[in-house]
Design a protein around this motif. Structure first.
Motif, PDB file in Angstrom:
ATOM      1  N   TYR A  56      15.668  -1.206  -3.973  1.00 17.67           N
ATOM      2  CA  TYR A  56      14.774  -2.026  -3.141  1.00 17.67           C
ATOM      3  C   TYR A  56      13.449  -1.299  -3.003  1.00 17.67           C
ATOM      4  O   TYR A  56      13.378  -0.081  -3.131  1.00 17.67           O
ATOM      5  N   GLY A  57      12.395  -2.066  -2.816  1.00 17.29           N
ATOM      6  CA  GLY A  57      11.062  -1.506  -2.632  1.00 17.29           C
ATOM      7  C   GLY A  57      10.783  -1.369  -1.151  1.00 17.29           C
ATOM      8  O   GLY A  57      10.324  -2.322  -0.522  1.00 17.29           O
ATOM      9  N   PRO A  58      11.092  -0.209  -0.571  1.00 14.37           N
ATOM     10  CA  PRO A  58      10.906  -0.069   0.870  1.00 14.37           C
ATOM     11  C   PRO A  58       9.436  -0.147   1.243  1.00 14.37           C
ATOM     12  O   PRO A  58       8.594   0.497   0.626  1.00 14.37           O
ATOM     13  N   GLY A  59       9.132  -0.970   2.222  1.00 13.53           N
ATOM     14  CA  GLY A  59       7.765  -1.023   2.720  1.00 13.53           C
ATOM     15  C   GLY A  59       7.464   0.231   3.528  1.00 13.53           C
ATOM     16  O   GLY A  59       8.226   0.603   4.404  1.00 13.53           O
ATOM     17  N   TRP A  60       6.379   0.899   3.200  1.00 12.85           N
ATOM     18  CA  TRP A  60       5.914   2.074   3.942  1.00 12.85           C
ATOM     19  C   TRP A  60       4.667   1.613   4.677  1.00 12.85           C
ATOM     20  O   TRP A  60       3.686   1.196   4.056  1.00 12.85           O
ATOM     21  N   SER A  61       4.713   1.622   6.009  1.00  9.46           N
ATOM     22  CA  SER A  61       3.599   1.103   6.792  1.00  9.46           C
ATOM     23  C   SER A  61       3.255   2.074   7.908  1.00  9.46           C
ATOM     24  O   SER A  61       3.907   3.105   8.075  1.00  9.46           O
ATOM     25  N   ALA A  62       2.228   1.742   8.681  1.00 11.62           N
ATOM     26  CA  ALA A  62       1.817   2.560   9.824  1.00 11.62           C
ATOM     27  C   ALA A  62       1.396   1.631  10.955  1.00 11.62           C
ATOM     28  O   ALA A  62       1.081   0.460  10.732  1.00 11.62           O
ATOM     29  N   THR A  63       1.370   2.159  12.173  1.00 12.85           N
ATOM     30  CA  THR A  63       1.080   1.331  13.341  1.00 12.85           C
ATOM     31  C   THR A  63      -0.374   0.900  13.442  1.00 12.85           C
ATOM     32  O   THR A  63      -0.672  -0.108  14.081  1.00 12.85           O
ATOM     33  N   THR A  64      -1.315   1.625  12.822  1.00  8.83           N
ATOM     34  CA  THR A  64      -2.734   1.270  12.917  1.00  8.83           C
ATOM     35  C   THR A  64      -3.256   0.711  11.597  1.00  8.83           C
ATOM     36  O   THR A  64      -3.639  -0.444  11.508  1.00  8.83           O
ATOM     37  N   THR A  65      -3.276   1.525  10.557  1.00  8.62           N
ATOM     38  CA  THR A  65      -3.716   1.107   9.222  1.00  8.62           C
ATOM     39  C   THR A  65      -2.634   1.492   8.225  1.00  8.62           C
ATOM     40  O   THR A  65      -2.210   2.654   8.185  1.00  8.62           O
ATOM     41  N   ASN A  66      -2.171   0.529   7.429  1.00 10.34           N
ATOM     42  CA  ASN A  66      -1.094   0.807   6.478  1.00 10.34           C
ATOM     43  C   ASN A  66      -1.545   1.727   5.357  1.00 10.34           C
ATOM     44  O   ASN A  66      -2.671   1.609   4.864  1.00 10.34           O
ATOM     45  N   PRO A  67      -0.655   2.625   4.918  1.00 11.87           N
ATOM     46  CA  PRO A  67      -0.956   3.428   3.736  1.00 11.87           C
ATOM     47  C   PRO A  67      -0.839   2.569   2.481  1.00 11.87           C
ATOM     48  O   PRO A  67      -0.225   1.494   2.507  1.00 11.87           O
ATOM     49  N   SER A  68      -1.444   3.046   1.402  1.00  9.75           N
ATOM     50  CA  SER A  68      -1.326   2.402   0.091  1.00  9.75           C
ATOM     51  C   SER A  68      -0.907   3.484  -0.894  1.00  9.75           C
ATOM     52  O   SER A  68      -1.584   4.500  -1.026  1.00  9.75           O
ATOM     53  N   ILE A  69       0.197   3.284  -1.592  1.00  5.71           N
ATOM     54  CA  ILE A  69       0.788   4.335  -2.416  1.00  5.71           C
ATOM     55  C   ILE A  69      -0.049   4.689  -3.646  1.00  5.71           C
ATOM     56  O   ILE A  69       0.056   5.792  -4.176  1.00  5.71           O
ATOM     57  N   GLY A  70      -0.939   3.798  -4.114  1.00  3.55           N
ATOM     58  CA  GLY A  70      -1.779   4.122  -5.273  1.00  3.55           C
ATOM     59  C   GLY A  70      -0.941   4.527  -6.468  1.00  3.55           C
ATOM     60  O   GLY A  70      -0.002   3.830  -6.839  1.00  3.55           O
ATOM     61  N   ASN A  71      -1.236   5.700  -7.061  1.00  4.77           N
ATOM     62  CA  ASN A  71      -0.482   6.149  -8.237  1.00  4.77           C
ATOM     63  C   ASN A  71       0.725   7.017  -7.864  1.00  4.77           C
ATOM     64  O   ASN A  71       1.325   7.654  -8.717  1.00  4.77           O
ATOM     65  N   GLY A  72       1.095   7.018  -6.595  1.00  6.21           N
ATOM     66  CA  GLY A  72       2.315   7.702  -6.159  1.00  6.21           C
ATOM     67  C   GLY A  72       3.497   6.759  -6.293  1.00  6.21           C
ATOM     68  O   GLY A  72       3.428   5.744  -6.988  1.00  6.21           O
ATOM     69  N   SER A  73       4.595   7.077  -5.617  1.00  8.74           N
ATOM     70  CA  SER A  73       5.762   6.197  -5.691  1.00  8.74           C
ATOM     71  C   SER A  73       6.515   6.168  -4.368  1.00  8.74           C
ATOM     72  O   SER A  73       6.566   7.155  -3.644  1.00  8.74           O
TER      73      SER A  73
END
Length: 157
Positions: free
Chosen positions: A25-42
């Motif tokens: 599954y593609g777990p959503g990684w988020s934050a309470t103020t501004t969401n992160p963006s994984i870019g070229n990470g994983s």
């Protein structure tokens, strides 16, 4: 999914002890103020039912050079909602940041409503309290770091 019923005094053959298979599954990684963006990470996850009411998950976050880390307290989405009324889901994690290891937990208050995510916290080195994990605490999260989470929780029906 069916589960064997074992009568008292019977033997369980090893083939029946095999856990169910994992699903990605593609777990959503988020934050309470501004969401992160994984870019070229994983961000990768897998999950499975251990029985009809318990889910096991495993998640790894590895930022890359183009990852945007967002702001606020980090969260991870669950593949199946956690049940209201507890026990609250508790997901354990460990992070490798620049050669140092840090311990993390993911937790959700499910006292009255199901949870679709866990909020991520880290150990506080100066007290027994947990402190919210953010892009700059315990240290600045950066490319080359890695965080892994594993745990089980009861699911909502």
């Amino acid at each position: 999914m069916t589960y064997p019923i074992i009568a008292a005094g019977s033997r369980l053959p090893p083939a029946k002890l095999n856990p169910p298979p994992w699903s990605s599954y593609g777990p959503g990684w988020s934050a309470t103020t501004t969401n992160p963006s994984i870019g070229n990470g994983s961000v990768a996850g897998r999950w499975r039912y251990l029985d009809p009411s318990v889910v096991e998950i495993a998640v790894v976050i590895r930022p890359g050079t183009t990852t945007s880390f967002g702001s606020g307290t980090y969260r991870l989405n669950l593949p199946v909602d956690a049940v209201a009324g507890g026990p609250d889901p508790l997901i354990q994690g460990v992070g490798l940041f620049g050669g140092a290891l840090y311990r993390f937990v993911g937790w959700a208050n499910t006292s009255s409503t199901p949870a679709s995510f866990v909020t991520l916290y880290r150990d506080n080195s100066t007290s027994e309290n947990l402190t919210a994990w953010s892009p700059t605490a315990p240290v600045t999260f950066a490319a080359g770091h890695s965080v892994s989470f594993n745990g089980t929780y009861r699911v909502a029906w």
